[in-house]
Design a protein around this motif. Structure first.
Motif, mmCIF file in Angstrom:
data_model
loop_
_atom_site.group_PDB
_atom_site.id
_atom_site.type_symbol
_atom_site.label_atom_id
_atom_site.label_comp_id
_atom_site.label_asym_id
_atom_site.label_seq_id
_atom_site.Cartn_x
_atom_site.Cartn_y
_atom_site.Cartn_z
ATOM 1 N N ALA A 298 12.833 18.897 17.488
ATOM 2 C CA ALA A 298 12.986 18.076 18.696
ATOM 3 C C ALA A 298 11.914 16.993 18.817
ATOM 4 N N LEU A 299 10.902 17.032 17.948
ATOM 5 C CA LEU A 299 9.865 15.993 18.008
ATOM 6 C C LEU A 299 10.429 14.674 17.498
ATOM 7 N N ARG A 300 10.131 13.594 18.196
ATOM 8 C CA ARG A 300 10.553 12.272 17.729
ATOM 9 C C ARG A 300 9.313 11.519 17.257
ATOM 10 N N ALA A 301 9.230 11.335 15.960
ATOM 11 C CA ALA A 301 8.032 10.708 15.406
ATOM 12 C C ALA A 301 8.387 9.387 14.743
ATOM 13 N N GLU A 302 7.502 8.417 14.886
ATOM 14 C CA GLU A 302 7.665 7.141 14.175
ATOM 15 C C GLU A 302 6.556 7.026 13.151
ATOM 16 N N TRP A 303 6.922 6.589 11.976
ATOM 17 C CA TRP A 303 5.956 6.551 10.877
ATOM 18 C C TRP A 303 5.807 5.153 10.317
ATOM 19 N N GLU A 304 4.637 4.880 9.849
ATOM 20 C CA GLU A 304 4.400 3.621 9.147
ATOM 21 C C GLU A 304 4.212 3.975 7.680
ATOM 22 N N PHE A 305 4.942 3.303 6.812
ATOM 23 C CA PHE A 305 4.900 3.666 5.388
ATOM 24 C C PHE A 305 4.023 2.703 4.611
ATOM 25 N N THR A 306 3.453 3.182 3.558
ATOM 26 C CA THR A 306 2.697 2.317 2.660
ATOM 27 C C THR A 306 3.342 2.389 1.287
ATOM 28 N N GLN A 307 3.122 1.368 0.510
ATOM 29 C CA GLN A 307 3.728 1.347 -0.815
ATOM 30 C C GLN A 307 3.084 2.419 -1.697
ATOM 31 N N GLN A 308 3.910 3.150 -2.400
ATOM 32 C CA GLN A 308 3.413 4.251 -3.239
ATOM 33 C C GLN A 308 4.037 4.160 -4.630
ATOM 34 N N PRO A 309 3.293 4.491 -5.663
ATOM 35 C CA PRO A 309 3.876 4.508 -7.007
ATOM 36 C C PRO A 309 4.966 5.569 -7.121
ATOM 37 N N SER A 310 5.940 5.330 -7.974
ATOM 38 C CA SER A 310 7.033 6.282 -8.191
ATOM 39 C C SER A 310 6.911 6.924 -9.569
ATOM 40 N N ARG A 311 7.694 7.971 -9.768
ATOM 41 C CA ARG A 311 7.629 8.671 -11.049
ATOM 42 C C ARG A 311 7.938 7.759 -12.235
ATOM 43 N N SER A 312 8.883 6.852 -12.025
ATOM 44 C CA SER A 312 9.327 6.004 -13.138
ATOM 45 C C SER A 312 8.199 5.145 -13.705
ATOM 46 N N GLU A 313 7.157 4.933 -12.916
ATOM 47 C CA GLU A 313 6.071 4.062 -13.397
ATOM 48 C C GLU A 313 4.752 4.824 -13.513
ATOM 49 N N ILE A 314 4.826 6.149 -13.467
ATOM 50 C CA ILE A 314 3.586 6.916 -13.317
ATOM 51 C C ILE A 314 2.624 6.742 -14.497
ATOM 52 N N PHE A 315 3.158 6.686 -15.712
ATOM 53 C CA PHE A 315 2.227 6.668 -16.849
ATOM 54 C C PHE A 315 1.532 5.313 -16.994
ATOM 55 N N GLN A 316 2.267 4.233 -16.716
ATOM 56 C CA GLN A 316 1.608 2.923 -16.694
ATOM 57 C C GLN A 316 0.552 2.908 -15.588
ATOM 58 N N HIS A 317 0.917 3.487 -14.462
ATOM 59 C CA HIS A 317 0.002 3.512 -13.320
ATOM 60 C C HIS A 317 -1.291 4.257 -13.668
ATOM 61 N N LEU A 318 -1.139 5.422 -14.287
ATOM 62 C CA LEU A 318 -2.329 6.234 -14.591
ATOM 63 C C LEU A 318 -3.228 5.524 -15.610
ATOM 64 N N LYS A 319 -2.595 4.881 -16.592
ATOM 65 C CA LYS A 319 -3.394 4.201 -17.599
ATOM 66 C C LYS A 319 -4.090 2.971 -17.002
ATOM 67 N N LYS A 320 -3.348 2.268 -16.168
ATOM 68 C CA LYS A 320 -3.887 1.054 -15.561
ATOM 69 C C LYS A 320 -5.098 1.354 -14.676
ATOM 70 N N HIS A 321 -5.043 2.479 -13.979
ATOM 71 C CA HIS A 321 -6.122 2.810 -13.050
ATOM 72 C C HIS A 321 -7.168 3.742 -13.649
ATOM 73 N N ALA A 322 -7.117 3.935 -14.944
ATOM 74 C CA ALA A 322 -8.044 4.901 -15.557
ATOM 75 C C ALA A 322 -9.446 4.320 -15.685
ATOM 76 N N SER A 323 -10.400 5.196 -15.575
ATOM 77 C CA SER A 323 -11.777 4.785 -15.843
ATOM 78 C C SER A 323 -11.919 4.687 -17.356
ATOM 79 N N VAL A 324 -12.486 3.587 -17.796
ATOM 80 C CA VAL A 324 -12.654 3.426 -19.240
ATOM 81 C C VAL A 324 -14.126 3.636 -19.555
ATOM 82 N N SER A 325 -14.345 4.572 -20.459
ATOM 83 C CA SER A 325 -15.732 4.795 -20.862
ATOM 84 C C SER A 325 -15.735 5.160 -22.333
ATOM 85 N N GLY A 326 -16.846 4.978 -22.940
ATOM 86 C CA GLY A 326 -16.984 5.384 -24.333
ATOM 87 C C GLY A 326 -16.463 4.380 -25.324
#
Lengths: 713, 150
Positions: A298-326
């Motif tokens: 019965a609760l009526r809630a309004e939400w504000e959404f933010t853009q989120q990565p999806s599964r289809s792009e997850i591996f590019q996303h993880l590599k792009k945001h990875a810390s590079v060391s060594g």
């Protein structure tokens, strides 16, 4: 203490521990446990539930000062001879309630069924960091063993003194001390009378060698098994208290969604319903679950959404945001140079999807504010960690927070946090009554943390004689456990790179070792195939550790590695060393060319974890690991788009069931000359690469992805 | 609402659409029957309704009026374990035990209908029940053992 748990073995993928600010765990301490209320009073208070107050009469305060090493912290013998054991470790189905009781019975020389285990109660048991990392057997069992042996020695000395005879004339057996000359005997209960509990644990006490074990080392059945087959066992989710309310929480519809408006009027108008709002935290309580669910609806809630990565792009996303060391490391350059110079090069990458633990009992907690004491019952692998989370949340001292952990409907590394406990305690505080909160399956599949997704890139080479030359291994996000190669190579550059995970992630059984082993053992397999060598011989040639080579050989022999294959079938194998255990797995798969379907026909696992403490329960852990591993090998993954989990139910998230079971054989290598290591994790590590290599053998297709059999990922 | 549970007549004051699982757990304190998924897909909430294994989480309590409901608490009689319960203990067919009541209910129903099931019949009959600890082979063995005990 020699066997004290090491503090420095947290891995980066134990994100949930860092997230809660608990990565640096206090080295503490059983001392605090005794000193928190001051001297003997502390012991009386702490033990009041289970011990008689007469205990106090003979307290030696000098000994109490070093109470962290006292027998009383771990063991108590009651006047009737019953033994109570205290440990902060918890039972989630791995059967340590049984194996630890066996350890105590062995050293104390008493009936295993005379032992009651008090586990994971922050008021009664010594501090413990948590039940994870396969540490119960290598660290807690020796601790209890020493306490039990110290107590036995103390009883022997006391009896000898009473009988005015030399201690070598007495012998402990079946909960009594026997005078071998006179034939008289006196029970532990008589000797203890509840006194002298605070005698120190003798760190140097001699312990029985595994070859002399009678109780430990045998298949004692689960000691409270009957409670489970009759439905009598009370899990957290089964508990009730007088006046207890049921809680339900308003969850965001997606990751990153923020509550901007809430209309709770309809829910508040419902009879017996309370709506609780603390910032963005919104929950409802009612006397029964149905009413609470209706109120939530019965609760009526309004939400504000933010853009989120999806599964289809997850591996590019993880590599792009990875810390590079060594990148500039000498090891990197050496590996690169060696790679370029080598005769046979191989470079490939592996994708690991997020998966859920999906314990059959979802997270649950019951919270009660009793005066200024907060009582919480919850299914967690870290009762003391939950206590610390509650301390921070409510800004009250730990001494006023009692967390108890009933034997719980499993965890698999997924129950390290106190989410449900905090939520229930907030609702209980606001409602002024005890509140029970049981997560729904959808909540469990959405808001519990996942095993991290990851991208693994491997570049390696061999010479013309089939010896590994260079080994370069990069893991993006999935984790650093088990990342080190056991194979000899001339140049090795191995790195974990943290990244920015769109989903909440954390520990999973064996952490990242299954992912790293999947990549490594696939790569090794492919090197062998490239050289037209037998994958078993190639491994044996490039490995050094004799115990690892042994389990490989045992698994291969049991499996019939050299046996001729049926049409359209393939064989694969893999091995791994992790957390003191050596695992090898062979798989047979069958390929149906018409519908392009692959079926796992047979799995063979060989495992060496040193001395075997309980053969049946060890086999059960290996079995459970291998078959659970079948799930993430073949079909388990979390699907998500725009921050929303798309498959948060058992009808959309496939897990292994009866008809998915292959033929399975397990060989346990008993090494009585080696200390017992934990066994609840390492056997899960080799299933995926063994199957992957068998599929390659059958179809010439390399599936470098977990899960392997879901099309279109 | 009049129900017959484990041989006893019970009168409950709950709405007709209340899931049987909640009626059992909250109104009758029969907590051996577990919540696992809420969609009849895991078997943790299995009970016998006129002898048929039924997921109680998706069964409205009104559906079982005038029918015989047996929960795990009704499987052992006068403290004497049922053959299936004994066999689960003998074969150590559990780890965390959360799925065990539902498993035992499904197994009892199977053996009542088919006292000597083949391995594939066992797997087929048990397919709706999930053991996330994955000791499935021990459960199959336990059902075979129970079959021989009878």
């Amino acid at each position: 203490m020699k066997d004290q748990e090491p503090n420095d073995i947290l891995y980066p993928e134990q994100y949930e521990l860092y997230e809660n600010g608990q990565s640096l765990i206090k080295p503490h301490t059983r001392r605090r446990f005794f000193t928190l209320l001051g001297g003997g009073v502390a012991a009386a208070f702490t033990f009041s539930d289970v011990l008689s107050r007469e205990v106090l009469s003979s307290l030696d305060l000098q000994e109490l000062r070093e109470a962290e090493d006292s027998i009383a912290a771990w063991l108590h013998v009651h006047e009737d001879g019953k033994v109570t054991v205290y440990t902060g470790k918890v039972e989630v189905g791995q059967n340590i309630r049984t194996s630890l009781a066996q350890a105590v019975a062995e050293e104390l020389e008493c009936d295993v069924h005379s032992i009651e285990m008090i586990m994971g109660d922050t008021f009664l048991t010594p501090y413990d960091r948590g039940t994870f990392g396969s540490r119960t057997t290598p660290y807690m069992a020796p601790q209890l063993r020493k306490a039990a042996a110290s107590l036995r020695v103390y009883f022997e000395q006391s009896a000898a003194k009473q009988w005015k005879t030399d201690v070598k004339n007495v012998k402990a057996q079946k909960g009594s001390i026997l005078n071998t000359r006179s034939g008289r005997s006196v029970s532990y209960g008589r000797l203890s009378e509840g006194r002298k509990l605070l005698h120190p644990v003798n760190e140097e006490v001699s312990l029985k060698s595994a070859s002399d074990w009678k109780v430990a080392g045998s298949s004692i059945p689960k000691i409270n098994g009957e409670d489970f087959v009759t439905g009598r066992h009370i899990y957290t989710s089964d508990m009730t208290l007088p006046d207890m309310l049921h809680g339900k929480l308003l969850r965001p519809p997606a990751y990153g969604a923020r509550l901007v408006n809430l209309d709770a009027r309809r829910a508040e108008a419902m009879s017996g319903v309370q709506v609780h709002r603390i910032g963005d935290f919104v929950g409802v309580t009612a006397a029964d679950i149905s009413t609470a669910e209706s109120a939530l609806f019965a609760l009526r809630a309004e939400w504000e959404f933010t853009q989120q990565p999806s599964r289809s792009e997850i591996f590019q996303h993880l590599k792009k945001h990875a810390s590079v060391s060594g990148e500039e490391d000498a090891s990197k350059k050496a590996a690169e140079t060696m790679f370029q110079q080598s005769a046979n090069k191989l470079e490939q990458s592996f994708e690991i999807h997020y998966i859920a633990h999906a314990p059959l009992e979802p997270r649950a907690a019951l919270a009660q504010w009793d005066g200024d004491i907060l009582n919480v019952w919850t299914g967690t692998q870290r009762p003391f960690g939950v206590q610390e989370e509650l301390e921070r949340e409510f800004n009250i001292s730990k001494e006023k927070i009692r967390v108890r952990m009933p034997d719980t409907g499993s965890g698999y590394g997924g129950k390290h946090t106190g989410d449900a406990a905090i939520e229930a305690a907030r609702l209980a505080k606001s409602a002024g009554k005890p509140v029970k909160l049981v997560w729904t399956r959808e909540e469990e599949f959405t808001w519990a943390y996942f095993r991290p997704a990851g991208l693994i890139e491997v570049r390696s080479s061999t010479d013309t004689t089939g010896h590994l030359q260079s080994w370069e291994f990069h893991n993006y996000n999935s984790g650093g456990a088990g990342i080190r190669s056991m194979y000899r190579s001339k140049a090795d550059h191995t790195r974990f790179h943290s990244s920015n995970s769109p989903l909440r992630q954390g520990s999973y059984r064996a952490l990242a070792t299954p992912a790293n082993t999947f990549a490594r053992e696939s790569q090794i397999n492919d090197h062998a195939i490239l050289l037209k060598e037998d994958p078993l011989s190639f491994r044996l040639k490039n490995l050094e550790d004799p115990r690892l080579k042994h389990v490989l050989q045992v698994a291969a022999d049991t499996f019939g590695w050299k046996s001729s294959k049926k049409e359209n079938t393939g064989y694969g194998l893999a091995c791994c060393f992790d957390k003191g255990g050596y695992m090898a797995t062979c798989a047979e798969v069958q390929y149906n060319a018409e519908n392009k379907e692959v079926k796992v026909i047979k799995l063979v696992g060989a495992f060496d974890c040193g001395t075997i403490v309980n053969p049946k329960h060890l086999e059960s852990q290996i079995m459970g690991c291998m078959l659970q591993g079948l799930g993430f090998s073949l079909y388990e993954y979390i699907d998500f788009r725009d921050g929303k989990i798309l498959n948060p139910s058992f009808s959309h998230y496939k897990i292994p069931r009866f008809q998915d079971m292959p033929d399975i054989k397990i060989v346990m290598v008993d090494r009585k000359d080696e200390p017992a290591a934990g066994a609840g994790e390492t056997p899960i590590t080799c299933v995926a690469p063994a199957i992957r290599n068998a599929i390659f053998d059958a179809t010439k297709e390399k599936i470098n992805r977990l899960p392997m059999l879901v099309k279109g990922l | 609402m009049e129900l017959k549970v484990n041989g006893k007549n019970q009168s409950l004051d709950v709405p007709a659409h209340t899931p049987l699982l909640q009626a059992l757990r909250e109104s009758l304190q029969l907590t051996g029957t577990k919540y696992g998924c809420g969609e009849g897909a895991c078997g943790a909430c299995m009970v016998l309704v006129d002898g048929t294994p039924t997921p109680s989480c998706i069964t409205p309590v009104s559906n079982v009026r005038n029918r015989e409901v047996i929960t795990i608490e009704g499987i052992s009689v006068n403290g004497k374990l049922h053959a299936v319960q004994k066999a689960f203990l003998a074969e150590e067919a559990l780890q965390c035990g959360y799925c065990t009541p539902g498993m035992i209910i499904s197994a009892v129903a199977l053996l009542n209908k088919n006292p000597e099931p083949t391995e594939s019949q066992i797997k087929e009959a048990m397919q709706r029940n999930v053991c996330r600890c994955c000791v499935y082979p021990y459960i199959v063995k336990a059902i075979q053992t129970a079959s021989k005990m009878k």
